[in-house]
Design a protein around this motif. Structure first.
Motif, PDB file in Angstrom:
ATOM      1  N   THR A  37      -3.460   5.148   5.947  1.00 13.41           N
ATOM      2  CA  THR A  37      -3.090   4.127   4.975  1.00 13.41           C
ATOM      3  C   THR A  37      -2.713   2.811   5.643  1.00 13.41           C
ATOM      4  OG1 THR A  37      -0.792   4.859   4.966  1.00 13.41           O
ATOM      5  CG2 THR A  37      -2.231   5.794   3.291  1.00 13.41           C
ATOM      6  N   PHE A  44       0.815  -1.211   0.000  1.00 10.47           N
ATOM      7  CA  PHE A  44       0.000   0.000   0.000  1.00 10.47           C
ATOM      8  C   PHE A  44       0.851   1.263   0.000  1.00 10.47           C
ATOM      9  CE2 PHE A  44       0.261  -1.262   4.479  1.00 10.47           C
ATOM     10  CZ  PHE A  44       0.662  -0.087   5.094  1.00 10.47           C
ATOM     11  N   LEU A  45       2.178   1.128   0.186  1.00  9.54           N
ATOM     12  CA  LEU A  45       3.048   2.293   0.124  1.00  9.54           C
ATOM     13  C   LEU A  45       4.480   1.827  -0.112  1.00  9.54           C
ATOM     14  CD1 LEU A  45       3.250   5.400   0.522  1.00  9.54           C
ATOM     15  CD2 LEU A  45       3.612   4.960   2.950  1.00  9.54           C
TER      16      LEU A  45
END
Length: 132
Positions: free
Chosen positions: A75, A60-61
């Motif tokens: 997040t 996700f990052l």
């Protein structure tokens, strides 16, 4: 409240992973909810270092900047992995701390509960006297 959760400069090298998981326990007199991770404080993170933040195998990052502080509010789930990746050099950095957000439900004071109980008892007595 946001609190720093120290991990003491834990080093992450290429192909190594560091798991972050949060559980709340031993709460006395109320409830505390973990809202999620908010920030990573990295040390020795350079432009050649790269890392993936993932949950259940899905990224996700991806970190690839020279910033020491990374905002992950909104997040990051309650559990996630940091995996060191190869960059232009060998990835090797350390995680100094992680910040998380918690919500605590207020607990009524014992004095307030006692006052409420006395008031309800008085109402019951008045009602009983009126019936007679």
């Amino acid at each position: 409240n946001t609190s720093g959760l120290g991990v003491g400069n834990t080093r992450v090298n290429k192909d190594e992973t560091l798991l972050f998981a949060m559980a709340v326990s031993n709460v006395v007199g109320g409830t505390v909810t973990f809202d999620g991770f908010a920030e990573l404080d990295l040390n020795f993170f350079t432009g050649s270092d790269k890392a993936d933040l993932s949950e259940d195998g899905s990224t996700f990052l991806t970190l690839s900047s020279t910033s020491d502080v990374v905002d992950i509010a909104g997040t990051a789930p309650a559990t996630f992995l940091i995996k060191g990746l190869s960059g232009t050099g060998t990835t090797s950095f350390s995680v100094d701390s992680v910040k998380g957000s918690f919500t605590a439900a207020p607990v009524p004071e014992p004095g307030s509960l006692a006052l409420l109980a006395v008031g309800l008892a008085a109402c019951a007595v008045v009602r009983r006297l009126r019936r007679r």
